[in-house]
Design a protein around this motif. Structure first.
Motif, PDB file in Angstrom:
ATOM      1  N   UNK A 194      27.269  28.695  39.385  1.00 39.58           N
ATOM      2  CA  UNK A 194      26.887  29.913  39.498  1.00 39.58           C
ATOM      3  C   UNK A 194      26.475  30.696  38.250  1.00 39.58           C
ATOM      4  N   UNK A 195      25.316  31.026  37.959  1.00 40.23           N
ATOM      5  CA  UNK A 195      25.005  31.451  36.747  1.00 40.23           C
ATOM      6  C   UNK A 195      24.454  33.064  37.135  1.00 40.23           C
ATOM      7  N   UNK A 196      25.037  33.509  38.362  1.00 42.37           N
ATOM      8  CA  UNK A 196      24.637  34.953  38.613  1.00 42.37           C
ATOM      9  C   UNK A 196      25.722  35.919  37.742  1.00 42.37           C
ATOM     10  N   UNK A 197      25.277  37.304  38.250  1.00 42.02           N
ATOM     11  CA  UNK A 197      26.242  38.156  37.500  1.00 42.02           C
ATOM     12  C   UNK A 197      27.643  37.891  37.561  1.00 42.02           C
ATOM     13  N   UNK A 198      28.290  37.259  38.785  1.00 42.98           N
ATOM     14  CA  UNK A 198      29.558  37.230  38.733  1.00 42.98           C
ATOM     15  C   UNK A 198      30.030  35.826  38.160  1.00 42.98           C
ATOM     16  N   UNK A 199      29.305  34.771  38.149  1.00 51.60           N
ATOM     17  CA  UNK A 199      29.551  33.864  37.257  1.00 51.60           C
ATOM     18  C   UNK A 199      29.846  34.147  35.736  1.00 51.60           C
ATOM     19  N   UNK A 200      28.721  34.823  35.227  1.00 47.40           N
ATOM     20  CA  UNK A 200      28.843  35.165  33.662  1.00 47.40           C
ATOM     21  C   UNK A 200      30.064  36.165  33.449  1.00 47.40           C
ATOM     22  N   UNK A 201      30.173  37.062  34.327  1.00 47.61           N
ATOM     23  CA  UNK A 201      31.563  37.774  34.113  1.00 47.61           C
ATOM     24  C   UNK A 201      32.533  37.309  34.111  1.00 47.61           C
ATOM     25  N   UNK A 202      32.789  36.135  35.183  1.00 51.63           N
ATOM     26  CA  UNK A 202      34.092  35.181  35.251  1.00 51.63           C
ATOM     27  C   UNK A 202      34.112  34.332  33.778  1.00 51.63           C
ATOM     28  N   UNK A 261      35.310  26.817  39.478  1.00 51.32           N
ATOM     29  CA  UNK A 261      35.263  27.948  40.140  1.00 51.32           C
ATOM     30  C   UNK A 261      33.847  28.122  40.601  1.00 51.32           C
ATOM     31  N   UNK A 262      33.775  28.447  41.849  1.00 51.65           N
ATOM     32  CA  UNK A 262      32.592  28.552  42.577  1.00 51.65           C
ATOM     33  C   UNK A 262      32.303  30.028  43.004  1.00 51.65           C
ATOM     34  N   UNK A 263      31.161  30.820  42.293  1.00 47.19           N
ATOM     35  CA  UNK A 263      30.961  31.924  42.318  1.00 47.19           C
ATOM     36  C   UNK A 263      29.815  32.285  43.411  1.00 47.19           C
ATOM     37  N   UNK A 264      29.659  33.598  43.934  1.00 47.57           N
ATOM     38  CA  UNK A 264      28.418  33.969  44.684  1.00 47.57           C
ATOM     39  C   UNK A 264      27.468  34.477  43.888  1.00 47.57           C
ATOM     40  N   UNK A 265      26.194  34.591  44.156  1.00 45.87           N
ATOM     41  CA  UNK A 265      25.131  35.294  43.260  1.00 45.87           C
ATOM     42  C   UNK A 265      24.267  34.187  42.545  1.00 45.87           C
ATOM     43  N   UNK A 266      24.769  32.924  42.571  1.00 44.64           N
ATOM     44  CA  UNK A 266      24.049  31.879  41.642  1.00 44.64           C
ATOM     45  C   UNK A 266      22.715  31.450  42.599  1.00 44.64           C
ATOM     46  N   UNK A 267      21.781  30.675  41.932  1.00 45.45           N
ATOM     47  CA  UNK A 267      20.584  30.310  42.527  1.00 45.45           C
ATOM     48  C   UNK A 267      21.085  29.253  43.305  1.00 45.45           C
ATOM     49  N   UNK A 288      37.268  30.055  44.508  1.00 40.72           N
ATOM     50  CA  UNK A 288      36.020  30.788  45.037  1.00 40.72           C
ATOM     51  C   UNK A 288      36.128  32.345  45.056  1.00 40.72           C
ATOM     52  N   UNK A 289      35.117  32.730  44.208  1.00 36.55           N
ATOM     53  CA  UNK A 289      35.157  34.303  43.931  1.00 36.55           C
ATOM     54  C   UNK A 289      34.273  34.939  44.605  1.00 36.55           C
ATOM     55  N   UNK A 290      34.196  35.546  45.721  1.00 38.77           N
ATOM     56  CA  UNK A 290      33.117  36.002  46.760  1.00 38.77           C
ATOM     57  C   UNK A 290      32.313  37.149  45.938  1.00 38.77           C
ATOM     58  N   UNK A 291      31.349  37.562  46.482  1.00 32.61           N
ATOM     59  CA  UNK A 291      30.341  38.411  46.127  1.00 32.61           C
ATOM     60  C   UNK A 291      30.643  40.091  46.489  1.00 32.61           C
ATOM     61  N   UNK A 292      31.529  40.155  47.563  1.00 35.68           N
ATOM     62  CA  UNK A 292      32.190  41.105  48.389  1.00 35.68           C
ATOM     63  C   UNK A 292      33.723  40.960  48.009  1.00 35.68           C
ATOM     64  N   UNK A 309      46.380  37.041  44.599  1.00 33.52           N
ATOM     65  CA  UNK A 309      45.559  36.380  43.366  1.00 33.52           C
ATOM     66  C   UNK A 309      44.209  37.104  42.966  1.00 33.52           C
ATOM     67  N   UNK A 310      44.284  37.042  41.746  1.00 37.06           N
ATOM     68  CA  UNK A 310      42.838  37.522  41.169  1.00 37.06           C
ATOM     69  C   UNK A 310      42.873  37.130  39.744  1.00 37.06           C
ATOM     70  N   UNK A 311      41.481  37.062  39.352  1.00 38.47           N
ATOM     71  CA  UNK A 311      41.177  36.759  38.230  1.00 38.47           C
ATOM     72  C   UNK A 311      40.341  38.048  37.293  1.00 38.47           C
ATOM     73  N   UNK A 312      41.168  38.606  36.503  1.00 39.12           N
ATOM     74  CA  UNK A 312      40.609  39.692  35.945  1.00 39.12           C
ATOM     75  C   UNK A 312      39.921  40.738  36.888  1.00 39.12           C
ATOM     76  N   UNK A 313      40.628  41.170  37.879  1.00 39.11           N
ATOM     77  CA  UNK A 313      40.136  42.029  38.908  1.00 39.11           C
ATOM     78  C   UNK A 313      39.330  41.511  39.872  1.00 39.11           C
ATOM     79  N   UNK A 314      38.822  40.185  39.959  1.00 45.61           N
ATOM     80  CA  UNK A 314      37.996  39.738  40.775  1.00 45.61           C
ATOM     81  C   UNK A 314      38.970  38.777  41.873  1.00 45.61           C
ATOM     82  N   UNK A 315      38.637  39.194  43.257  1.00 38.81           N
ATOM     83  CA  UNK A 315      39.660  38.368  44.307  1.00 38.81           C
ATOM     84  C   UNK A 315      39.299  36.810  43.703  1.00 38.81           C
ATOM     85  N   UNK A 316      40.262  35.901  44.165  1.00 37.52           N
ATOM     86  CA  UNK A 316      39.998  34.524  43.690  1.00 37.52           C
ATOM     87  C   UNK A 316      40.745  33.959  44.638  1.00 37.52           C
TER      88      UNK A 316
END
Length: 518
Positions: A194-202, A261-267, A288-292, A309-316
């Motif tokens: 996922x190359x959306x905003x969440x994927x890039x931040x991760x 790592x599967x993230x929300x918000x990708x194409x 899995x890092x959810x968008x919500x 469990x979290x990855x730099x503040x992202x629920x994981x």
């Protein structure tokens, strides 16, 4: 004599077509065309010998050792003055197994992305108290049969509990310190889906914080651009986009990837399920890092997140292994073999009776044999009692349902209504070609047709096929929606547990006792 499938052949001259609701409609073709060529079979599932190492290495064993030493030391301290080392060993043997089971059920032997003994402390306290109460009860029940090392004094019992917890906390803290140091020195390669905003931040977070022990080697996404200028500012330029989901297999093998790592918000959100299945099949840990953000506090399907469990503040959320990779799957196969062997012995008089009835009613050839598609798309020969004869080989392979066929005699109709025609499949189970519970097997002709209409249909072949299944106990057999069956079967695979198999078998037995036709 080749015989007709007694579950899925239609009346002569009719062929199945799918409606807009996913139901099979029976239509009369002008000319019968040969079966379509079968689609390529899925690659065989790689077994444990060729998989990357799982996350954590020997950490679960180290935590188990810490718990054992803590229990033994605490019981020994509480037994000072008793003068009987065997009594100490006896008390530890009563306390340790239950503590291990409780900790394992609570995920306390599973290494997290951000391990902290303080996060685990409340759970450790509760489970240690339950285990100590059990050991005390066991000791009192066997009083007089063995020297006691469990103190009767309540204060000494609290001392034992405090010693065990203190030693456990110190030991686990030391293990996590070593883990964090090793992570910095030797990070594991990870792919981000996922190359959306969440994927890039991760990706940026992992590069900036090596304490997580994950080194991003690339992003899997159909989108090949970095997005808007604002998005580019938050991107991790060192993490390239390697291609779409079709590249996942190649990149996992080529870069020795151990985590995805599967993230929300990708194409490719629509193909996230396939990404998870591919990564799991390859032996990777899948996160899995959810968008919500609030989503991290709940279950994701049947896959639970480790608490906190979290990855730099992202629920994981760590996704559990696939059904066949879980330790309990070995128990499923053992139960299948044992019950199939016992069943064949117990119902042998019934099998003989059914065979005689078929022989008297329809002549020789009481067993129906037909090619079906099983685990990983491999073909095998399914066995049933014959309920009618086909016109030819083509009819046996390509006709759908026979419930109203005039060639179906009284014996065949009775066998179908009571599901007694399925009993010979216990031999398939004993041979390992089938399971007692799983998606029902289908003929290659229909597997090819349904896979063209429903992309998830072939995913049913991730596990062995079964005599009964989750879809069947919900009434999905005969002329019912293939789309619904596919969804039910894949849900069963994703949410599999031994208890779910027991429930399906009980519901199947109840439906046999109140036969309603098929």
């Amino acid at each position: 004599m080749t015989t007709v499938d007694n579950e899925e052949l239609p009346r002569a001259g009719l062929m199945p077509t799918t409606t807009g609701h996913g139901l099979l409609a029976l239509t009369r073709p002008a000319v019968q065309s040969p079966p379509p060529a079968a689609a390529p079979r899925p690659a065989a599932r790689p077994r444990s010998g060729g998989r990357p190492a799982r996350t954590g290495g020997g950490v679960p064993a180290a935590l188990l050792l810490v718990d054992g030493l803590a229990v033994l030391a605490a019981v020994a301290m509480a037994a000072v003055g008793a003068g009987d080392p065997l009594a100490t060993l006896w008390a530890a043997c009563g306390l340790f197994p239950l503590l291990v089971l409780l900790n394992s059920a609570g995920g306390l032997y599973r290494l997290r992305l951000s391990p902290s003994v303080l996060d685990e402390f409340p759970a450790l306290c509760g489970r240690a108290a339950v285990a100590a109460a059990f050991a005390l009860t066991l000791d009192r029940c066997l009083h007089g049969l063995w020297p006691s090392a469990v103190p009767e004094d309540g204060r000494r019992m609290l001392l034992l509990l405090g010693c065990q917890l203190g030693l456990d906390v110190l030991g686990r803290g030391a293990v996590y310190t070593v883990v964090r140091r090793r992570r910095r020195l030797s990070p594991r390669p990870v792919l981000i889906a996922g190359a959306g905003p969440i994927g890039r931040q991760i990706g940026a977070a992992l590069l900036a914080h090596p304490e997580y022990g994950l080194r991003p080697v690339g992003v899997i996404d159909s989108r090949t651009t970095a997005g808007t200028a604002e998005e580019q500012q938050s991107a991790a330029p060192q993490v390239p986009i390697l291609g779409g989901p079709e590249m996942l297999d190649l990149e996992i093998a080529g870069q020795d990837v151990t985590d995805v790592i599967v993230t929300s918000g990708g194409s490719d959100d629509a193909t996230a399920g396939e990404t998870v299945r591919t990564a799991t099949r390859r032996g990777c840990e899948v996160w899995f890092v959810p968008g919500v953000p609030e989503f991290g506090a709940f279950e994701y399907g049947n896959r639970r997140a480790a608490a906190g469990d979290h990855l730099w503040g992202f629920p994981c959320l760590r996704l559990s292994p696939s059904a066949m990779d879980r330790p309990t799957w070995i128990a499923k196969r053992s139960v299948d073999a044992a019950l199939a062997a016992a069943g064949l012995l117990l119902v042998s008089p019934l099998l003989l009776g059914c065979a005689l009835a078929v022989r008297i009613d329809g002549g020789a050839g009481v067993i129906f044999r037909q090619e079906r598609v099983g685990l990983d798309g491999r073909s095998f020969t399914v066995l049933k009692f014959r309920t009618m004869r086909p016109a030819d080989e083509h009819e046996a392979a390509t006709r759908w349902n026979i419930s109203q066929d005039h060639r179906l005699g009284a014996t065949g109709r009775f066998l179908r209504r009571t599901s007694l025609d399925e009993l010979p499949q216990l031999w398939n189970v004993l041979r390992g070609e089938m399971s007692l519970v799983g998606p029902r097997p289908e003929r290659p002709y229909f597997v090819a047709r349904f896979a063209q209409s429903y992309p998830q249909y072939r995913d049913r072949h991730r596990v062995p096929v079964g005599i009964t299944g989750f879809a069947q106990v919900h009434g999905l057999r005969g002329d019912t929606s293939i789309e619904d069956r596919t969804r039910f079967d894949n849900y069963y695979i994703e949410s599999w547990s031994l208890w779910q198999d027991v429930k399906i078998l009980l519901r199947t037995a109840a439906s046999v006792l109140r036969p309603g036709g098929s």
